[in-house]
Scaffold this motif. Structure first.
Motif, mmCIF file in Angstrom:
data_model
loop_
_atom_site.group_PDB
_atom_site.id
_atom_site.type_symbol
_atom_site.label_atom_id
_atom_site.label_comp_id
_atom_site.label_asym_id
_atom_site.label_seq_id
_atom_site.Cartn_x
_atom_site.Cartn_y
_atom_site.Cartn_z
ATOM 1 N N GLY A 83 0.695 -1.216 0.098
ATOM 2 C CA GLY A 83 -0.022 -0.039 -0.005
ATOM 3 C C GLY A 83 0.972 1.106 0.167
ATOM 4 O O GLY A 83 0.474 2.137 -0.861
ATOM 5 N N HIS A 84 1.902 1.165 0.812
ATOM 6 C CA HIS A 84 2.894 2.298 0.919
ATOM 7 C C HIS A 84 3.405 2.596 -0.616
ATOM 8 O O HIS A 84 3.489 3.816 -1.133
ATOM 9 C CB HIS A 84 4.126 2.071 1.820
ATOM 10 N N GLU A 85 3.956 1.602 -1.171
ATOM 11 C CA GLU A 85 4.615 1.809 -2.435
ATOM 12 C C GLU A 85 3.543 2.007 -3.628
ATOM 13 O O GLU A 85 3.734 2.968 -4.520
ATOM 14 C CB GLU A 85 5.017 0.375 -2.991
ATOM 15 N N GLY A 87 0.895 3.989 -3.004
ATOM 16 C CA GLY A 87 0.869 5.135 -2.567
ATOM 17 C C GLY A 87 1.912 6.257 -3.323
ATOM 18 O O GLY A 87 1.534 7.396 -3.876
ATOM 19 N N HIS A 88 3.224 5.873 -3.235
ATOM 20 C CA HIS A 88 4.118 6.926 -4.050
ATOM 21 C C HIS A 88 3.538 6.872 -5.436
ATOM 22 O O HIS A 88 3.739 7.995 -6.158
ATOM 23 C CB HIS A 88 5.273 6.240 -3.929
ATOM 24 N N PHE A 89 3.057 5.751 -5.907
ATOM 25 C CA PHE A 89 2.750 5.626 -7.360
ATOM 26 C C PHE A 89 1.510 6.406 -7.534
ATOM 27 O O PHE A 89 1.572 7.279 -8.646
ATOM 28 C CB PHE A 89 2.563 4.225 -7.878
ATOM 29 N N ILE A 130 15.671 2.990 2.805
ATOM 30 C CA ILE A 130 15.694 2.900 1.175
ATOM 31 C C ILE A 130 14.415 2.312 0.766
ATOM 32 O O ILE A 130 14.446 1.997 -0.479
ATOM 33 C CB ILE A 130 16.783 2.241 0.800
ATOM 34 N N LEU A 131 13.384 1.818 1.654
ATOM 35 C CA LEU A 131 12.136 1.277 1.180
ATOM 36 C C LEU A 131 11.682 2.127 -0.030
ATOM 37 O O LEU A 131 11.309 3.230 0.090
ATOM 38 C CB LEU A 131 11.305 1.585 2.340
ATOM 39 N N GLY A 132 11.885 1.582 -1.146
ATOM 40 C CA GLY A 132 11.727 2.629 -2.247
ATOM 41 C C GLY A 132 12.962 3.125 -2.639
ATOM 42 O O GLY A 132 13.670 3.866 -1.841
ATOM 43 N N SER A 135 15.051 8.370 -3.497
ATOM 44 C CA SER A 135 15.331 8.998 -2.316
ATOM 45 C C SER A 135 14.185 10.295 -2.185
ATOM 46 O O SER A 135 14.240 11.211 -2.478
ATOM 47 C CB SER A 135 16.447 9.574 -2.091
ATOM 48 N N TYR A 136 12.929 9.845 -1.861
ATOM 49 C CA TYR A 136 12.004 10.566 -1.414
ATOM 50 C C TYR A 136 12.242 11.429 -0.214
ATOM 51 O O TYR A 136 12.944 11.060 0.610
ATOM 52 C CB TYR A 136 10.856 9.745 -1.279
ATOM 53 N N ASN A 137 11.554 12.383 -0.021
ATOM 54 C CA ASN A 137 11.733 13.247 1.022
ATOM 55 C C ASN A 137 10.818 12.739 2.080
ATOM 56 O O ASN A 137 9.856 12.079 1.950
ATOM 57 C CB ASN A 137 11.724 14.793 0.834
ATOM 58 N N GLN A 140 7.379 13.072 1.649
ATOM 59 C CA GLN A 140 6.737 12.068 0.519
ATOM 60 C C GLN A 140 6.560 10.718 1.343
ATOM 61 O O GLN A 140 5.580 10.154 1.004
ATOM 62 C CB GLN A 140 7.593 12.196 -0.531
ATOM 63 N N GLU A 141 7.668 10.492 2.037
ATOM 64 C CA GLU A 141 7.601 9.184 2.642
ATOM 65 C C GLU A 141 6.224 9.170 3.691
ATOM 66 O O GLU A 141 5.620 8.089 3.637
ATOM 67 C CB GLU A 141 8.680 8.908 3.503
ATOM 68 N N LYS A 142 6.119 10.165 4.291
ATOM 69 C CA LYS A 142 4.977 10.126 5.271
ATOM 70 C C LYS A 142 3.463 10.221 4.480
ATOM 71 O O LYS A 142 2.791 9.351 4.976
ATOM 72 C CB LYS A 142 5.128 11.391 6.267
HETATM 73 ZN ZN LIG Z 1 8.585 5.032 0.469
#
Ligand SMILES: [Zn+2]
Length: 345
Positions: A83-85, A87-89, A130-132, A135-137, A140-142
């Motif tokens: 779900g997290h990944e 989410g980035h997408f 580094i999950l993903g 390097s998101y900030n 973005q990770e949150k």
């Molecule tokens: Zn991430």
């Protein structure tokens, strides 16, 4: 277009674990997590990499490491990461990042990350960060964390994110202790941190889970155990052969504690000890092998393990009996010639 071409090369890489049943299973968990209307955008590939990692490219290619599967204990836990990944997408993070990189070579580097993975020496915390690959900030990770949690909350799964981050911290502690590094202070992160730390994630997910209260959904633990036990050697190979004994032992033990010990999981732990090979390890490994063959699922290699550890600790007679048993159970194995030579000496 450039991406799709690169994806074809990626698909043929020896680093990809080709297992249609596993891919179908993971796609199913993703679909249950983010909804069947959305999940069609993703194409999942499993990469043979012992690190805790997953990522999703702007064209929908999603990478799940074997090391991630080794560390999960249920579909519900897996759903928080997928779900997290996703989410980035959905938030177009990777696309924005890709545009920022501009050069196609960076994209190819991302696709080639599986090949580069092996020599890297990282602690679990670095893995977690580094999950993903991009390097998101921190924001973005949150955002991806909370969008991922929102998917899970509207899915049949309960939210089990904090447990994942708790274990990653414990694994990292084990690794640091082994390397005689100081443990990380898991208090407030420094102002310069660009990513949420594992501790922060543990904290905000714990709070969120407390706010939600009792969750009735099925964790999908039994199904997860079944689908991953089937390919356990593939999932754990990198961890067992890697350099982080304490971390790998932690991951194996925590799976045994959560999902139960079968012959194959105990065999995996025995292999870890045998490969480190301190005199005390060989004795421990033999005990694990001997216990493994009393449980369902022990592979023929458990008899080989008993034989090799027995011979190396001076118990030649019993060692030979076990090695003969191994040859009888696996007559066409790659190492049968070498084992026969051992028996002749
Ligand atoms: Zn991430």
């Amino acid at each position: 277009m450039e991406m799709d071409e690169a994806e074809r090369g990626f698909r043929d890489s020896p680093q990809i674990l080709h297992d249609e049943r596993l891919k179908t299973y993971l796609s199913g968990v993703l679909c249950k997590t983010v909804g069947f209307d959305r999940c069609g955008a993703a194409r999942i590939y499993v990469v043979k990499d012992h690190r805790f990692n997953a990522s999703m490219a702007p064209n929908g290619l999603m990478i799940v490491n074997t090391g991630l599967l080794a560390r999960m204990h249920s579909e519900a836990e897996l759903s928080t990461v997928l779900g997290h990944e996703f989410g980035h997408f959905e938030l177009r993070h990777s696309l924005n990042r890709f545009r920022a990189l501009r050069k196609g070579t960076d994209w190819l580097a991302w696709l080639g990350m599986a090949g580069a993975a092996t020599g890297n020496d990282m602690t679990a915390t670095q893995n977690a960060i580094i999950l993903g690959f991009f390097s998101y900030n921190r924001e973005q990770e949150k955002d991806a964390d909370f969008l991922g949690a929102a998917y899970v909350r509207s899915s049949p799964y309960p939210l089990r994110a904090s447990a994942v981050w708790k274990r990653l911290a414990e694994e990292d502690d084990a690794t640091r202790e082994e390397r005689k590094l100081r443990k990380l202070k898991r208090a407030t992160p420094g102002a310069t941190d660009t990513h949420p730390t594992g501790a922060q994630r543990f904290a905000y997910f714990s709070q969120l889970e407390a706010e939600i209260g009792a969750q009735n959904g099925d964790d999908g633990q039994e199904q997860f155990r079944e689908e991953t036990s089937r390919i356990l050697p593939d999932i754990f190979a990198g961890l067992v052969k890697g350099n982080d004994f304490a971390g790998a032992d932690y991951v194996i033990r925590s799976r045994g504690d959560a999902l139960g010990w079968d012959g194959l999981l105990l065999h995996t732990r025995a292999e870890l000890y045998r490969l480190r090979g301190n005199p005390r390890d060989l004795i421990t490994a033999r005990q694990f092998y001997e216990k493994a063959i009393t449980l369902p699922g022990a592979p023929p290699e458990s008899w080989r393990g008993i034989g090799l550890t027995a011979m190396r600790t001076g118990d030649t007679e019993n060692g030979k009996v076990a090695l003969k048993e191994y040859l009888a159970k696996a007559p066409t194995s790659n190492d049968s010639a070498a084992i026969k030579m051992l028996l002749e000496n």
